[in-house]
Design a protein around this motif. Structure first.
Motif, PDB file in Angstrom:
ATOM      1  N   VAL A   1       0.740  -1.105  -0.108  1.00 44.59           N
ATOM      2  CA  VAL A   1       0.551  -0.364  -0.034  1.00 44.59           C
ATOM      3  C   VAL A   1       0.411   1.195   0.268  1.00 44.59           C
ATOM      4  CG1 VAL A   1      -1.200   1.293   1.110  1.00 44.59           C
ATOM      5  CG2 VAL A   1      -1.915  -1.231   1.234  1.00 44.59           C
ATOM      6  N   TYR A   2       0.519   2.494  -0.741  1.00 45.44           N
ATOM      7  CA  TYR A   2       1.176   2.828  -0.689  1.00 45.44           C
ATOM      8  C   TYR A   2      -0.282   4.666  -0.546  1.00 45.44           C
ATOM      9  CZ  TYR A   2       3.077   7.261  -2.203  1.00 45.44           C
ATOM     10  OH  TYR A   2       3.585   8.954  -2.293  1.00 45.44           O
ATOM     11  N   ARG A   3       0.221   5.093   0.276  1.00 45.62           N
ATOM     12  CA  ARG A   3      -0.509   6.739   0.497  1.00 45.62           C
ATOM     13  C   ARG A   3      -0.008   7.633   0.484  1.00 45.62           C
ATOM     14  NH1 ARG A   3      -0.896   9.356   5.252  1.00 45.62           N
ATOM     15  NH2 ARG A   3       0.126   7.400   6.775  1.00 45.62           N
TER      16      ARG A   3
ATOM     17  N   ILE B   1      -4.842   7.477  -3.304  1.00 45.88           N
ATOM     18  CA  ILE B   1      -4.561   5.770  -2.523  1.00 45.88           C
ATOM     19  C   ILE B   1      -4.157   5.070  -3.265  1.00 45.88           C
ATOM     20  CG2 ILE B   1      -6.234   5.135  -1.766  1.00 45.88           C
ATOM     21  CD1 ILE B   1      -5.107   4.153   0.923  1.00 45.88           C
TER      22      ILE B   1
ATOM     23  N   ALA C   1      -2.716   0.580  -4.716  1.00 48.87           N
ATOM     24  CA  ALA C   1      -2.026  -0.441  -4.035  1.00 48.87           C
ATOM     25  C   ALA C   1      -1.606  -1.646  -5.321  1.00 48.87           C
ATOM     26  CB  ALA C   1      -2.868  -1.709  -3.526  1.00 48.87           C
TER      27      ALA C   1
ATOM     28  N   ALA D   1     -10.379   4.475  -0.399  1.00 47.52           N
ATOM     29  CA  ALA D   1      -9.567   3.361   0.012  1.00 47.52           C
ATOM     30  C   ALA D   1     -10.530   2.128   0.108  1.00 47.52           C
ATOM     31  CB  ALA D   1      -8.498   3.419   1.846  1.00 47.52           C
TER      32      ALA D   1
ATOM     33  N   ARG E   1       2.145  -2.913   4.513  1.00 47.64           N
ATOM     34  CA  ARG E   1       1.869  -1.547   5.006  1.00 47.64           C
ATOM     35  C   ARG E   1       2.242  -0.892   4.868  1.00 47.64           C
ATOM     36  NH1 ARG E   1       3.217   0.099  10.354  1.00 47.64           N
ATOM     37  NH2 ARG E   1       4.302  -1.855  12.057  1.00 47.64           N
TER      38      ARG E   1
ATOM     39  N   TYR F   1       3.030   2.863   6.844  1.00 56.76           N
ATOM     40  CA  TYR F   1       2.316   3.717   7.839  1.00 56.76           C
ATOM     41  C   TYR F   1       1.712   2.494   8.850  1.00 56.76           C
ATOM     42  CZ  TYR F   1       2.533   5.499   3.121  1.00 56.76           C
ATOM     43  OH  TYR F   1       3.219   6.180   1.583  1.00 56.76           O
TER      44      TYR F   1
ATOM     45  N   TYR G   1      -1.852   0.441  10.816  1.00 54.67           N
ATOM     46  CA  TYR G   1      -2.224  -0.122  10.440  1.00 54.67           C
ATOM     47  C   TYR G   1      -4.031   0.835  10.752  1.00 54.67           C
ATOM     48  CZ  TYR G   1      -5.626  -3.767   9.582  1.00 54.67           C
ATOM     49  OH  TYR G   1      -6.745  -4.692   9.337  1.00 54.67           O
TER      50      TYR G   1
ATOM     51  N   ARG H   1      -7.378   5.305   6.792  1.00 52.90           N
ATOM     52  CA  ARG H   1      -7.257   4.385   4.979  1.00 52.90           C
ATOM     53  C   ARG H   1      -6.401   3.346   5.129  1.00 52.90           C
ATOM     54  NH1 ARG H   1      -4.882   8.824   1.423  1.00 52.90           N
ATOM     55  NH2 ARG H   1      -3.940   9.775   3.352  1.00 52.90           N
ATOM     56  N   VAL H   2      -5.106   2.918   5.587  1.00 52.81           N
ATOM     57  CA  VAL H   2      -4.716   1.938   5.114  1.00 52.81           C
ATOM     58  C   VAL H   2      -5.491  -0.040   5.897  1.00 52.81           C
ATOM     59  CG1 VAL H   2      -2.701   0.600   5.710  1.00 52.81           C
ATOM     60  CG2 VAL H   2      -2.198   2.713   5.084  1.00 52.81           C
ATOM     61  N   LYS H   3      -5.768   0.791   7.184  1.00 49.74           N
ATOM     62  CA  LYS H   3      -6.800   0.031   7.426  1.00 49.74           C
ATOM     63  C   LYS H   3      -8.609  -0.538   6.849  1.00 49.74           C
ATOM     64  CE  LYS H   3      -9.057  -1.507  12.009  1.00 49.74           C
ATOM     65  NZ  LYS H   3     -10.503  -2.420  11.380  1.00 49.74           N
TER      66      LYS H   3
END
Length: 119
Positions: A30-32, A37, A39, A73, A96, A99, A101, A104-106
Motif C-alpha cells: 500500500v502507498y498512501r 491511495i 495498492a 480506500a 503496510r 504507515y 494500520y 485509510r490503510v485499515k
C-alpha cells in the motif's frame, strides 16, 4: 516532522519481517499520498506486479468524491481483491509500508478481505 530516513527504515523493518513469514506468498503493498491511495500485489520471487489499483483510475475517479478518504480506500481494496483473484492469487501478506494500520490503510485492508483475499 518525520525524516525520510526514519520512514525508509520503518518500511524496511516491516518488509523484512514480512519476507520472513511470507513463504513465497505475494504481498499486498500500500502507498498512501495526501491525495490518493495505491495498492499492488507483488510477487517478490519473480519480481513482478500481479495486480494493481489506485484512485487515479477512470472508473473509480468518477465515482469518488475525493481520492483521500476511507471510502476511496475501500473502493481500491475491493478492486485490488477482484483483480488479484482474476490473476489467481488467493493468499497474500499485507505490507503496510511505513504507515500505521489505521484509517485509510485499515479501510483498504478490510475491503480487500471482504473481496476475498486472505491475509
Amino acid at each position: 516532522m518525520v525524516s525520510k530516513v526514519s520512514v525508509t527504515r520503518r518500511a524496511g523493518r516491516v518488509r523484512r519481517k514480512l519476507k520472513s513469514v511470507a513463504n513465497g506468498q505475494p504481498r499486498l503493498s500500500v502507498y498512501r499520498s495526501s491525495k490518493n491511495i495505491y495498492a499492488q500485489v507483488i510477487d517478490d520471487v519473480k519480481g513482478r506486479t500481479l495486480a494493481a489499483a489506485s484512485t487515479l483510475e477512470k472508473d473509480l475517479k468518477g465515482k469518488l468524491k475525493t481520492g483521500a478518504d476511507t471510502d476511496a480506500a475501500s473502493a481500491v481494496g475491493k478492486l485490488i481483491a477482484e483483480r488479484a483473484k482474476k490473476a489467481g492469487v488467493e493468499k497474500v501478506v499485507f505490507d503496510r509500508g511505513a504507515y500505521l494500520y489505521h484509517g485509510r490503510v485499515k479501510a483498504l485492508a478490510d475491503a480487500a478481505r471482504e473481496g476475498g483475499l486472505e491475509f
